[in-house]
Design a protein around this motif. Structure first.
Motif, PDB file in Angstrom:
ATOM      1  N   ALA A 139       0.833  -1.207   0.000  1.00 46.82           N
ATOM      2  CA  ALA A 139       0.000   0.000   0.000  1.00 46.82           C
ATOM      3  C   ALA A 139       0.868   1.258   0.000  1.00 46.82           C
ATOM      4  CB  ALA A 139      -0.928  -0.008   1.212  1.00 46.82           C
ATOM      5  N   ARG A 140       1.942   1.234   0.742  1.00 47.29           N
ATOM      6  CA  ARG A 140       2.818   2.412   0.817  1.00 47.29           C
ATOM      7  C   ARG A 140       3.493   2.677  -0.532  1.00 47.29           C
ATOM      8  NH1 ARG A 140       7.760   3.727   4.063  1.00 47.29           N
ATOM      9  NH2 ARG A 140       7.400   5.804   4.917  1.00 47.29           N
ATOM     10  N   ARG A 141       3.903   1.619  -1.187  1.00 48.50           N
ATOM     11  CA  ARG A 141       4.508   1.760  -2.513  1.00 48.50           C
ATOM     12  C   ARG A 141       3.494   2.262  -3.533  1.00 48.50           C
ATOM     13  NH1 ARG A 141      10.010   0.170  -4.087  1.00 48.50           N
ATOM     14  NH2 ARG A 141      10.984  -0.521  -2.153  1.00 48.50           N
ATOM     15  N   LEU A 142       2.264   1.761  -3.441  1.00 46.89           N
ATOM     16  CA  LEU A 142       1.218   2.213  -4.350  1.00 46.89           C
ATOM     17  C   LEU A 142       0.932   3.696  -4.149  1.00 46.89           C
ATOM     18  CD1 LEU A 142      -1.238  -0.825  -4.181  1.00 46.89           C
ATOM     19  CD2 LEU A 142       0.006  -0.043  -6.209  1.00 46.89           C
ATOM     20  N   GLN A 143       0.943   4.151  -2.903  1.00 48.00           N
ATOM     21  CA  GLN A 143       0.737   5.576  -2.636  1.00 48.00           C
ATOM     22  C   GLN A 143       1.761   6.435  -3.365  1.00 48.00           C
ATOM     23  OE1 GLN A 143      -1.146   5.703   1.907  1.00 48.00           O
ATOM     24  NE2 GLN A 143       1.002   6.102   1.586  1.00 48.00           N
ATOM     25  N   LYS A 144       2.996   5.937  -3.407  1.00 42.15           N
ATOM     26  CA  LYS A 144       4.072   6.717  -4.023  1.00 42.15           C
ATOM     27  C   LYS A 144       4.046   6.638  -5.540  1.00 42.15           C
ATOM     28  CE  LYS A 144       7.254   6.263  -0.091  1.00 42.15           C
ATOM     29  NZ  LYS A 144       8.579   5.744   0.353  1.00 42.15           N
ATOM     30  N   SER A 145       3.664   5.471  -6.065  1.00 38.64           N
ATOM     31  CA  SER A 145       3.739   5.287  -7.516  1.00 38.64           C
ATOM     32  C   SER A 145       2.505   5.787  -8.259  1.00 38.64           C
ATOM     33  CB  SER A 145       3.958   3.810  -7.847  1.00 38.64           C
ATOM     34  OG  SER A 145       2.877   3.018  -7.389  1.00 38.64           O
ATOM     35  N   LEU A 146       1.351   5.839  -7.593  1.00 42.23           N
ATOM     36  CA  LEU A 146       0.122   6.277  -8.262  1.00 42.23           C
ATOM     37  C   LEU A 146      -0.077   7.783  -8.098  1.00 42.23           C
ATOM     38  CD1 LEU A 146      -2.310   3.407  -7.142  1.00 42.23           C
ATOM     39  CD2 LEU A 146      -1.192   3.684  -9.366  1.00 42.23           C
ATOM     40  N   ASP A 147      -0.625   8.388  -9.115  1.00 49.54           N
ATOM     41  CA  ASP A 147      -0.951   9.807  -9.037  1.00 49.54           C
ATOM     42  C   ASP A 147      -2.170  10.004  -8.145  1.00 49.54           C
ATOM     43  OD1 ASP A 147       1.096  10.351 -10.837  1.00 49.54           O
ATOM     44  OD2 ASP A 147      -0.245  10.092 -12.571  1.00 49.54           O
ATOM     45  N   ARG A 148      -2.303  11.190  -7.609  1.00 48.99           N
ATOM     46  CA  ARG A 148      -3.480  11.491  -6.785  1.00 48.99           C
ATOM     47  C   ARG A 148      -4.751  11.362  -7.626  1.00 48.99           C
ATOM     48  NH1 ARG A 148      -3.025  13.374  -1.751  1.00 48.99           N
ATOM     49  NH2 ARG A 148      -0.970  14.051  -1.005  1.00 48.99           N
ATOM     50  N   GLY A 149      -5.716  10.644  -7.099  1.00 51.11           N
ATOM     51  CA  GLY A 149      -6.960  10.447  -7.810  1.00 51.11           C
ATOM     52  C   GLY A 149      -6.938   9.302  -8.796  1.00 51.11           C
ATOM     53  N   GLU A 150      -5.782   8.663  -8.963  1.00 51.02           N
ATOM     54  CA  GLU A 150      -5.693   7.566  -9.936  1.00 51.02           C
ATOM     55  C   GLU A 150      -6.388   6.310  -9.426  1.00 51.02           C
ATOM     56  OE1 GLU A 150      -2.314   5.405 -12.791  1.00 51.02           O
ATOM     57  OE2 GLU A 150      -1.713   6.850 -11.234  1.00 51.02           O
ATOM     58  N   ALA A 151      -6.377   6.087  -8.124  1.00 50.11           N
ATOM     59  CA  ALA A 151      -7.031   4.907  -7.546  1.00 50.11           C
ATOM     60  C   ALA A 151      -7.253   5.146  -6.063  1.00 50.11           C
ATOM     61  CB  ALA A 151      -6.188   3.652  -7.756  1.00 50.11           C
ATOM     62  N   THR A 152      -8.209   4.418  -5.519  1.00 54.07           N
ATOM     63  CA  THR A 152      -8.453   4.422  -4.080  1.00 54.07           C
ATOM     64  C   THR A 152      -7.829   3.161  -3.491  1.00 54.07           C
ATOM     65  OG1 THR A 152     -10.534   5.619  -4.291  1.00 54.07           O
ATOM     66  CG2 THR A 152     -10.209   4.356  -2.272  1.00 54.07           C
ATOM     67  N   ILE A 153      -6.972   3.332  -2.505  1.00 55.40           N
ATOM     68  CA  ILE A 153      -6.318   2.198  -1.846  1.00 55.40           C
ATOM     69  C   ILE A 153      -6.990   1.983  -0.496  1.00 55.40           C
ATOM     70  CG2 ILE A 153      -4.137   1.247  -1.020  1.00 55.40           C
ATOM     71  CD1 ILE A 153      -2.763   3.419  -2.814  1.00 55.40           C
ATOM     72  N   THR A 154      -7.539   0.812  -0.292  1.00 52.48           N
ATOM     73  CA  THR A 154      -8.218   0.487   0.960  1.00 52.48           C
ATOM     74  C   THR A 154      -7.519  -0.695   1.620  1.00 52.48           C
ATOM     75  OG1 THR A 154     -10.340   1.232   0.061  1.00 52.48           O
ATOM     76  CG2 THR A 154     -10.405  -0.142   2.038  1.00 52.48           C
ATOM     77  N   VAL A 155      -7.058  -0.513   2.850  1.00 49.98           N
ATOM     78  CA  VAL A 155      -6.368  -1.561   3.601  1.00 49.98           C
ATOM     79  C   VAL A 155      -7.263  -2.010   4.746  1.00 49.98           C
ATOM     80  CG1 VAL A 155      -4.312  -2.167   4.926  1.00 49.98           C
ATOM     81  CG2 VAL A 155      -4.129  -0.563   3.015  1.00 49.98           C
ATOM     82  N   VAL A 156      -7.513  -3.311   4.830  1.00 49.98           N
ATOM     83  CA  VAL A 156      -8.373  -3.861   5.882  1.00 49.98           C
ATOM     84  C   VAL A 156      -7.563  -4.830   6.737  1.00 49.98           C
ATOM     85  CG1 VAL A 156     -10.484  -5.121   6.397  1.00 49.98           C
ATOM     86  CG2 VAL A 156     -10.369  -3.674   4.365  1.00 49.98           C
ATOM     87  N   ASP A 157      -7.565  -4.617   8.025  1.00 50.05           N
ATOM     88  CA  ASP A 157      -6.862  -5.500   8.954  1.00 50.05           C
ATOM     89  C   ASP A 157      -7.521  -5.395  10.322  1.00 50.05           C
ATOM     90  OD1 ASP A 157      -3.996  -7.044   9.018  1.00 50.05           O
ATOM     91  OD2 ASP A 157      -4.472  -6.209  10.985  1.00 50.05           O
ATOM     92  N   PRO A 158      -7.555  -6.494  11.094  1.00 48.09           N
ATOM     93  CA  PRO A 158      -8.145  -6.431  12.440  1.00 48.09           C
ATOM     94  C   PRO A 158      -7.398  -5.498  13.376  1.00 48.09           C
ATOM     95  CG  PRO A 158      -7.967  -8.709  11.689  1.00 48.09           C
ATOM     96  CD  PRO A 158      -7.194  -7.868  10.725  1.00 48.09           C
TER      97      PRO A 158
END
Length: 480
Positions: A26-45
């Motif tokens: 997720a952290r790498r995706l935040q850096k590689s994707l442009d703002r608004g290009e995708a929504t990243i959702t992380v689910v964990d207990p």
């Protein structure tokens, strides 16, 4: 059940699991994707990621527990973080059911899903195991084990019955892999340091037991290194049983396959892991061990080929080991692979979102292994180079100190180690963590203290005039 649909035209990447793989992806995706290009959702207990290789040092008091975890929301500011469990996945419909700690379960739509839910302890149907043992995969378990061992020292210091004393100071560790060896060695080292502060206890009173079903420990290192580890543990007074099985631990009474029986107050289970069982309730392809079937480029595949929009890596995935060194042809479930799979996974997902198809295949040949066995003690094997003792210990700390995600956490971990060398390891315990309201509840339920005889007499003397006055009034009432 609430239904949440994508409210924008942006594709959603659902990352199932906030462990090392999920967090770094997720952290790498935040850096590689442009703002608004995708929504990243992380689910964990959990609202944090645990760097599991540091758990033995957390248990031993060398690292502050909070410094071995990375808060997800602090470091995933461009991602949605949902604290809850994914209980069902329907990839055909591209939605997952999420169950939060509080509130109703809801469905979440996605375009791409990343299976990074990791593994859970692999248990066996051994009588008493589920009731008496504790595993060693979570930060809470590491802290609880430290406090438990230290509290047993406090108890044993005042126990007069020899049998109960021996039981309190007997600690059994089942499993001789990396996790089992490191957790036993670090905790034994801590207990030996702590026992020196008791006038009524000696190191000879402590009994640490290692039970391993195989003929050797730590299969990741060579035979010579494995033999040295066993010899060094035995030299420290640890009872090492190889080719031995735990058959029963009901009521903390240990029965081994070699016929030996004894009581132990603490039982730690480190005998392997399995893929997170949440994957069973999905329509994604699994192998015979319950792992997601994946290709070397980390895309999920079934008998018909690639499953579009589905990605998997880490402990919950059967990823081919192109180096040829993996057991059964697949990458073994360890941190070394997760560290390197995450960047490949993030890069390939970014390419898929942008219409690319030249996906990178994951390939990594193990550079070696390092393990800490207590302060200034360790074992390491880098190719044909072997190290033992303080050099291996320094290599272990250097590698994992640099592998911990985020600069902020690296600084905290190295600061812990520096202070430990300067001031000594912190072996203080915290009591009643499992019952933080215990003292308050006892105070609230407490009865008034019994009054002293003098106070009772003074109170009775004060009440005599009132009693006489009451009698006069009662007589007057009768007369009228």
């Amino acid at each position: 059940m609430a239904l949440i649909r994508n409210s924008t035209l942006r594709p959603r990447i659902l990352v199932v699991g906030g462990g090392y793989l999920g967090f770094v992806t997720a952290r790498r995706l935040q850096k590689s994707l442009d703002r608004g290009e995708a929504t990243i959702t992380v689910v964990d207990p959990n609202p944090y990621m645990t760097y599991q290789p540091l758990l033995p040092e957390v248990a031993a008091g060398s690292i502050e527990p909070r410094h071995a975890v990375i808060p997800l929301r602090r470091h995933l500011r461009r991602s949605e973080v949902v604290t809850g469990k994914v209980t069902r996945i329907s990839h055909a419909d591209r939605h997952a059911v999420i169950e939060p700690e509080l509130g109703e379960p809801f469905e979440l739509d996605y375009d791409h899903i990343v299976l990074a839910s990791g593994s859970v302890p692999r248990t066996l149907p051994i009588p008493g195991l589920a009731e008496e043992a504790i595993s060693f995969k979570r930060i809470e378990e590491a802290v609880a084990l430290r406090d438990r061992i230290l509290s047993r020292l406090d108890d044993a210091a005042v126990i007069e019955d020899d049998a109960e004393r021996r039981k309190a100071l007997t600690f059994v560790f089942v499993g001789g892999g990396f996790a089992g060896i490191e957790s036993l060695a670090e905790l034994e080292d801590m207990a030996r340091q702590a026992v020196a502060r008791y006038d009524t206890l000696t190191e000879a009173d402590l009994r640490f037991v290692l039970i391993e079903a195989m003929a050797r420990v730590m299969p990741e290192v060579g035979e010579a290194q494995a033999r040295w580890v066993v010899e060094s543990l035995r030299a420290r007074g640890v009872d090492v049983y190889l080719e031995t099985f735990l058959q029963d631990c009901t009521n903390k009474h240990i029965k081994l396959s070699n016929g030996e029986e004894f009581d132990a107050d603490t039982i730690v289970w480190n005998a392997g892991v399995k893929a997170n069982p949440l994957l069973i309730d999905s329509d994604l392809p699994l192998d015979d061990r319950g792992r997601i079937r994946a290709r070397a480029d980390l895309r999920v595949e079934d008998d018909n080929g690639v499953v579009e929009g589905a990605w998997a890596a880490g402990d919950n995935a059967a990823v081919p080991d192109l180096s040829g060194g993996g057991v059964g042809g697949f990458c073994v479930p360890n941190a070394q692979h997760a560290v390197r799979q995450a960047p490949v996974l993030a890069g390939n997902i970014t390419k898929a979102l942008r219409g690319g198809s030249d996906f990178v295949q994951y390939s990594h040949k193990s550079i070696g292994t390092v393990a800490g066995l207590g302060v200034y003690k360790g074992v390491a094997q880098i190719g044909s180079f072997e190290a033992r003792g303080i050099l291996a210990w320094a290599m272990h700390r250097g590698y994992h100190g640099m592998a911990v995600p985020t600069i902020e956490r690296k600084v905290r971990v190295f600061a812990n180690w520096f202070l430990g060398i300067l001031l000594g390891r912190d072996d203080s315990q915290l009591v009643d963590l499992a019952e933080p309201r215990k003292a308050f509840a006892e105070a609230a339920d407490s009865k008034p203290l019994p009054k002293k005889p003098e106070a009772k007499a003074a109170e009775a003397k004060k009440s005599e005039p009132k009693k006489a006055e009451a009698k006069v009034k009662e007589a007057a009432a009768r007369a009228s």
